[in-house]
Design a protein around this motif. Structure first.
Motif: not given
Length: 534
Positions: A166-194
């Protein structure tokens, strides 16, 4: 026989009937008011802009338990379960949703609703909002379990984490039928790669390789560039790899030891600078590990082995002086080739110190000093020779300068003479051209004068001809010139004659005598002649 009909008098309603009617009307009005009250205050549900309404069917039929293993313990009426019940019972999907107990999967958004509170439990929940630097992973609480070895749900009827985030923003999700887990986006610093490892996907088409193609399970060949990236931790594992340069000092115990060509032990001190190739970061990481593993498994072994191979070909004295620089250049060239094949970019190798055995160090030093003295003498000789060559070059330059000046003088005189010749020839040609033009002008002027004279003569001739032509015609009319002259004379003199006093004889009188001769009469001369004869 007729029968008279008399009107029946109207019956009057009794007070009891009136009371019952009024009571009935009052009860109906009260029931209507009560119905409106219940409909508005009991049935009505207001759903705000940031809220959702979830309906739970409390009354109705129970979900059949013999639908199969995939539908055991299901309480949420999702599409595949509704279709399975409809196939078994012969009902339509809408009848199943309206007639069976369970949680409705679809939610109602902002608005006003009037669901039956006796048939449905109504729960108002908040919409799901994903922050700007977050991603949401939807975990389904319904559906069939995931098959091994899948880690995410890719089908609509699979239970567990969903592959799409789920991208950043508002979402109409049935929380009785689903669970939403939030995670921080991965940050790749300069001079690195993922480096991305896909935990679930298709089996690799080419097994037993370090990296796989996109969509295949395993380490992906394509890496993530610097920046923030959304990812699903149930689907992807991301390792940060440092692509910057690393420096390693070869000092003390880390120094390089090897025997020279003449069997003396050599100790090298220095440093190396290296980095992981960006285009092979994923492959190198899988094959060797992190930066320390790459250093210990690739860089240092190559440095030690190539240094020993190159150093064992040289004598001890070759490590002192210019030959050490040559050794360092050859070492860098060989190391770059070897490390590049392994996915490592060796940027620099520097030898800061070379330690040789003390028993031969003084001898080599003395020999080096002697070599340096010889080199110094050679340099002095070369400098003297260079000075001689410089003096000769100067003399040659002076001589060339004098010769050049003399040649420039000759060239100057020659050029000046040629220029004067060209000027005189040009002037003579110009004067000749002017004379030729003057001659042409004189000839044209003479021609014009002749033409003008001929034109003027023709004008005079034509004028005389124009005047003579009428005279010629007049003379022709009188027959001869004498007659015309006499006529012209008379025309001129006649208007001036008033009276004539003259002798009857003579030339003047003869002019008038012709007017005395009449037709048919003899002239006076003939008469006189006749009379004389008579």
């Amino acid at each position: 026989m007729t029968q008279s009909l008399s009107p029946t008098p109207p019956r009057r309603m009794s007070w009891l009937a009136k009371g019952l009617l009024g009571l009935a009307l009052l009860s109906a009005a009260a029931a209507a008011v009560l119905g409106v009250f219940i409909w508005w205050y009991v049935f009505r549900v207001e759903v705000g802009e940031d809220e959702l309404l979830v309906l739970i069917r409390k009354s109705g039929k129970a979900i059949p338990t013999d639908l199969g293993q995939d539908f055991d313990d299901q309480v949420i009426l999702y599409d595949q379960l509704v279709e399975a019940i409809a196939r078994k019972t012969g009902e339509t999907p809408d009848e199943v949703r309206e007639g069976y107990k369970g949680i409705q999967l679809n939610v109602l958004t902002a608005g006003r609703y009037f669901p039956n509170p006796y048939s449905y439990e109504r729960r108002v929940i908040k919409t799901t909002v994903i922050g700007p630097n977050e991603v949401g992973v939807l975990v389904r609480r319904y559906g069939r379990p995931l098959e091994f070895p899948k880690t995410v749900a890719t089908e609509d009827d699979e239970r567990g984490p969903v592959a799409t985030v789920l991208e950043p923003g508002r979402h109409d999700i049935n929380l009785l039928a689903n669970e939403v887990q939030r995670f921080e986006m991965i940050l790749v610093p300069e001079g690195h790669c993922g480096v991305v490892t896909l935990l679930s996907g298709d089996d690799p088409a080419t097994p037993n390789t370090y990296t796989v193609e996109p969509g295949e399970k395993g380490v992906q060949r394509q890496t993530l560039p610097p920046g923030r990236h959304p990812y699903n931790p149930y689907l992807q594992k991301i390792d940060l790899v440092d692509l910057r340069s690393h420096k390693y000092d070869m000092l003390g115990d880390e120094a390089i030891y090897f025997p020279s060509n003449d069997s003396f032990e050599i100790e090298l001190h220095g440093y190396i600078e290296w980095a992981i190739r960006p285009d092979r970061a994923a492959e190198v990481t899988v094959a060797y590990g992190d930066e320390d593993d790459i250093l210990n498994k690739v860089v240092l072994p190559y440095v030690r082995s190539i240094s020993r191979i190159q150093g064992s070909r040289m004598r001890t004295r070759d490590f002192i002086g210019k030959t050490r620089t040559t050794f360092q250049e050859h070492l860098l060239t060989e190391l770059k080739k070897a490390c590049w094949r392994e996915g490592v970019d060796l940027k620099a190798v520097a030898i800061t110190e070379v330690k040789i055995p003390s028993e031969i160090a003084s001898l080599i030093s003395a020999r080096e000093q002697a070599d340096q003295e010889i080199e110094r003498s050679k340099n002095q000789i070369e400098e003297a020779r260079a000075e001689v060559r410089l003096v000769e070059e100067r003399e040659r330059q002076d001589q060339n300068k004098q010769v050049g000046e003399a040649r420039r003088g000759v060239v100057t005189v020659t050029k000046r003479s040629e220029q004067q010749k060209v000027v005189q020839v040009t002037q003579a040609e110009r004067e000749l051209e002017v004379a030729r033009l003057n001659l042409e002008a004189a000839e044209k002027l003479a021609s014009a004068t002749r033409a003008k004279g001929r034109a003027e003569a023709n004008v005079i001739l034509f004028d005389y001809q124009a005047r003579a032509e009428p005279l010629k015609m007049a003379v022709a009319a009188f027959g001869d010139g004498e007659t015309y002259a006499q006529q012209f004379f008379l025309q001129k003199i006649a208007p001036a004659i008033q009276s004539i006093l003259s002798n009857t004889e003579g030339p003047f009188a003869d002019i008038f005598k012709q007017f005395q001769v009449f037709p048919g009469a003899a002239s006076p001369a003939s008469t006189a002649s006749k009379g004389g004869s008579q």
